[in-house]
Design an enzyme around this catalytic site. Structure first.
Site, PDB file in Angstrom:
ATOM      1  N   ALA A 112       0.830  -1.202   0.000  1.00 41.79           N
ATOM      2  CA  ALA A 112       0.000   0.000   0.000  1.00 41.79           C
ATOM      3  C   ALA A 112       0.864   1.252   0.000  1.00 41.79           C
ATOM      4  O   ALA A 112       1.903   1.302   0.673  1.00 41.79           O
ATOM      5  CB  ALA A 112      -0.908   0.002   1.227  1.00 41.79           C
ATOM      6  N   THR A 113       0.410   2.256  -0.724  1.00 49.21           N
ATOM      7  CA  THR A 113       1.120   3.540  -0.708  1.00 49.21           C
ATOM      8  C   THR A 113       1.225   4.097   0.721  1.00 49.21           C
ATOM      9  O   THR A 113       2.307   4.564   1.107  1.00 49.21           O
ATOM     10  CB  THR A 113       0.443   4.543  -1.656  1.00 49.21           C
ATOM     11  OG1 THR A 113       0.437   3.982  -2.979  1.00 49.21           O
ATOM     12  CG2 THR A 113       1.176   5.873  -1.682  1.00 49.21           C
ATOM     13  N   MET A 120       4.076   2.338   2.409  1.00 51.78           N
ATOM     14  CA  MET A 120       5.364   2.792   1.915  1.00 51.78           C
ATOM     15  C   MET A 120       5.696   4.161   2.499  1.00 51.78           C
ATOM     16  O   MET A 120       6.840   4.432   2.887  1.00 51.78           O
ATOM     17  CB  MET A 120       5.399   2.849   0.387  1.00 51.78           C
ATOM     18  CG  MET A 120       6.778   3.204  -0.158  1.00 51.78           C
ATOM     19  SD  MET A 120       6.936   3.071  -1.956  1.00 51.78           S
ATOM     20  CE  MET A 120       5.935   4.443  -2.477  1.00 51.78           C
ATOM     21  N   LEU A 172       6.924   3.705   6.008  1.00 52.51           N
ATOM     22  CA  LEU A 172       8.300   3.190   5.992  1.00 52.51           C
ATOM     23  C   LEU A 172       9.286   4.308   5.694  1.00 52.51           C
ATOM     24  O   LEU A 172      10.345   4.408   6.321  1.00 52.51           O
ATOM     25  CB  LEU A 172       8.429   2.074   4.954  1.00 52.51           C
ATOM     26  CG  LEU A 172       9.832   1.490   4.761  1.00 52.51           C
ATOM     27  CD1 LEU A 172      10.326   0.814   6.032  1.00 52.51           C
ATOM     28  CD2 LEU A 172       9.833   0.520   3.584  1.00 52.51           C
ATOM     29  N   MET A 173       8.939   5.179   4.769  1.00 53.60           N
ATOM     30  CA  MET A 173       9.818   6.297   4.423  1.00 53.60           C
ATOM     31  C   MET A 173       9.984   7.254   5.599  1.00 53.60           C
ATOM     32  O   MET A 173      11.104   7.680   5.918  1.00 53.60           O
ATOM     33  CB  MET A 173       9.279   7.026   3.195  1.00 53.60           C
ATOM     34  CG  MET A 173       9.432   6.227   1.922  1.00 53.60           C
ATOM     35  SD  MET A 173       8.659   7.069   0.509  1.00 53.60           S
ATOM     36  CE  MET A 173       9.494   6.264  -0.853  1.00 53.60           C
ATOM     37  N   GLU A 174       8.881   7.586   6.261  1.00 51.36           N
ATOM     38  CA  GLU A 174       8.973   8.470   7.435  1.00 51.36           C
ATOM     39  C   GLU A 174       9.796   7.823   8.537  1.00 51.36           C
ATOM     40  O   GLU A 174      10.628   8.478   9.168  1.00 51.36           O
ATOM     41  CB  GLU A 174       7.579   8.823   7.954  1.00 51.36           C
ATOM     42  CG  GLU A 174       6.856   9.820   7.091  1.00 51.36           C
ATOM     43  CD  GLU A 174       5.834  10.632   7.861  1.00 51.36           C
ATOM     44  OE1 GLU A 174       6.204  11.222   8.909  1.00 51.36           O
ATOM     45  OE2 GLU A 174       4.679  10.686   7.424  1.00 51.36           O
ATOM     46  N   GLY A 203       6.786  14.749  11.213  1.00 46.86           N
ATOM     47  CA  GLY A 203       6.668  14.965   9.777  1.00 46.86           C
ATOM     48  C   GLY A 203       5.763  16.146   9.490  1.00 46.86           C
ATOM     49  O   GLY A 203       4.709  16.301  10.107  1.00 46.86           O
ATOM     50  N   HIS A 248       4.770   6.818  -5.989  1.00 49.16           N
ATOM     51  CA  HIS A 248       4.761   5.351  -5.907  1.00 49.16           C
ATOM     52  C   HIS A 248       4.841   4.851  -7.341  1.00 49.16           C
ATOM     53  O   HIS A 248       3.890   4.984  -8.106  1.00 49.16           O
ATOM     54  CB  HIS A 248       3.488   4.867  -5.210  1.00 49.16           C
ATOM     55  CG  HIS A 248       3.574   3.466  -4.735  1.00 49.16           C
ATOM     56  ND1 HIS A 248       2.748   2.986  -3.753  1.00 49.16           N
ATOM     57  CD2 HIS A 248       4.369   2.430  -5.078  1.00 49.16           C
ATOM     58  CE1 HIS A 248       3.033   1.711  -3.516  1.00 49.16           C
ATOM     59  NE2 HIS A 248       4.012   1.360  -4.324  1.00 49.16           N
ATOM     60  N   ARG A 260      10.754  17.229   7.986  1.00 52.65           N
ATOM     61  CA  ARG A 260      10.443  16.982   9.388  1.00 52.65           C
ATOM     62  C   ARG A 260      10.864  18.215  10.186  1.00 52.65           C
ATOM     63  O   ARG A 260      11.740  18.965   9.758  1.00 52.65           O
ATOM     64  CB  ARG A 260      11.167  15.734   9.917  1.00 52.65           C
ATOM     65  CG  ARG A 260      10.781  14.471   9.137  1.00 52.65           C
ATOM     66  CD  ARG A 260      11.299  13.213   9.777  1.00 52.65           C
ATOM     67  NE  ARG A 260      10.665  12.928  11.048  1.00 52.65           N
ATOM     68  CZ  ARG A 260       9.458  12.395  11.187  1.00 52.65           C
ATOM     69  NH1 ARG A 260       8.731  12.089  10.124  1.00 52.65           N
ATOM     70  NH2 ARG A 260       8.964  12.177  12.379  1.00 52.65           N
TER      71      ARG A 260
END
Length: 129
Positions: free
Chosen positions: A32-33, A36, A39-41, A60, A67, A111
């Site tokens: 799922a976007t 993802m 996970l990136m954050e 954030g 994506h 951030r």
């Protein structure tokens, strides 16, 4: 010491709980976007956490994400962040995600450094008004 160039790295294996179907961002059993994005954050904040003073953290404030390709359940995803810019308390990261077949996503992420207890107290005040 907080400085540009700090890199972060996280790795996951896509599970059924990580899919678009579960995150309500679609009907397919692919990464799922929103998962993802999380996970990136995570990759970005963890990369700088140890460089901050005690009691300080980051939140954030912006995520500009592309994506680019689907990833099925069972495949590994690798995420790397780079701290590109420090502007006072604002941190800017570039982030790339790959699976075992190639690039699946990229992002620009900002951030903001905050005093965690003060920030949490301010958020909690919303419940009392």
């Amino acid at each position: 010491m907080l400085q540009t160039g700090i890199k972060g790295y996280q790795e996951i294996t896509v599970t059924p709980e990580d899919t678009a179907k579960v995150h309500k961002s679609g009907t397919l059993d692919v990464l799922a976007t929103p998962r993802m994005a999380a996970l990136m954050e995570e990759t970005a904040w963890k990369s700088v956490a140890e460089e901050l003073d005690e009691g300080m953290g980051t939140v954030g404030i912006r995520l500009e994400l592309d994506h680019l390709a689907p990833t099925p359940v069972g495949m590994k995803v690798f995420c790397e962040s780079v701290l590109e810019k420090i502007d006072g308390r604002k941190l800017t990261f570039s982030i790339m995600a790959k699976d075992e077949k190639g690039e699946i996503g990229k992002a620009l992420h900002e951030r903001f450094i905050v005093e965690e207890e003060k920030f949490q107290n301010k958020a909690n005040q919303k419940n009392t008004k």
